[in-house]
Design an enzyme around this catalytic site. Structure first.
Site, PDB file in Angstrom:
ATOM      1  N   CYS A  40       0.819  -1.208  -0.037  1.00 29.24           N
ATOM      2  CA  CYS A  40      -0.013   0.014   0.068  1.00 29.24           C
ATOM      3  C   CYS A  40       0.732   1.384   0.125  1.00 29.24           C
ATOM      4  O   CYS A  40       1.431   1.491   1.158  1.00 29.24           O
ATOM      5  CB  CYS A  40      -1.062  -0.003   1.258  1.00 29.24           C
ATOM      6  SG  CYS A  40      -1.563   1.546   1.658  1.00 29.24           S
ATOM      7  N   CYS A  43       0.313   3.719   2.693  1.00 28.97           N
ATOM      8  CA  CYS A  43       0.855   3.280   4.077  1.00 28.97           C
ATOM      9  C   CYS A  43       2.287   3.476   4.016  1.00 28.97           C
ATOM     10  O   CYS A  43       2.612   3.997   5.231  1.00 28.97           O
ATOM     11  CB  CYS A  43       0.484   1.997   4.207  1.00 28.97           C
ATOM     12  SG  CYS A  43      -1.290   1.187   3.942  1.00 28.97           S
TER      13      CYS A  43
END
Length: 119
Positions: A40, A43
């Site tokens: 991600c 993230c």
């Protein structure tokens, strides 16, 4: 097993998660959980910010990082559907949830629930 104050505690197994969460709940500090995934990009972008906040708020909060691919059951338990999702626990109860890599909102939510204002 406990991390140094001001560090993000990475939990990679259910046993470690359970033990660390139980210990954190006994501290009566705010618990901030970053539900993340290695694949991600947002993230990865927010990770250094989260680590910095762990240092700034070390006297009033405990910070965890949980990879949703490693601990799917924990992510499901907290209703995580998108990454990153930040869950805030106080006195054993979820008091807030923030979805997305929103640096200012993350800081503000931690400050709100700890009562600690930092620059």
């Amino acid at each position: 097993m406990a991390a140094e104050e001001g560090q993000v505690i990475g939990c990679h197994t259910k046993d470690v998660w359970t033990a660390q969460l139980d210990t954190a709940k006994q501290s009566n500090k705010l618990i901030v959980i970053d539900f993340t995934a290695s694949w991600c990009p947002p993230c990865r972008m927010i990770a250094p910010v989260f680590a910095d906040l762990a240092k700034k708020f070390m006297s009033s909060a405990i910070f965890f990082k949980v990879d949703v691919d490693e601990l799917q059951s924990v992510a499901q338990e907290y209703g995580v559907e998108a990454m990153p999702t930040f869950v805030f626990i106080k006195e054993g109860n979820v008091v807030d949830k923030l979805v997305g890599a929103k640096k200012e909102d993350l800081h503000a939510t931690i400050a709100k629930h700890t009562g600690v204002a930092t620059a």
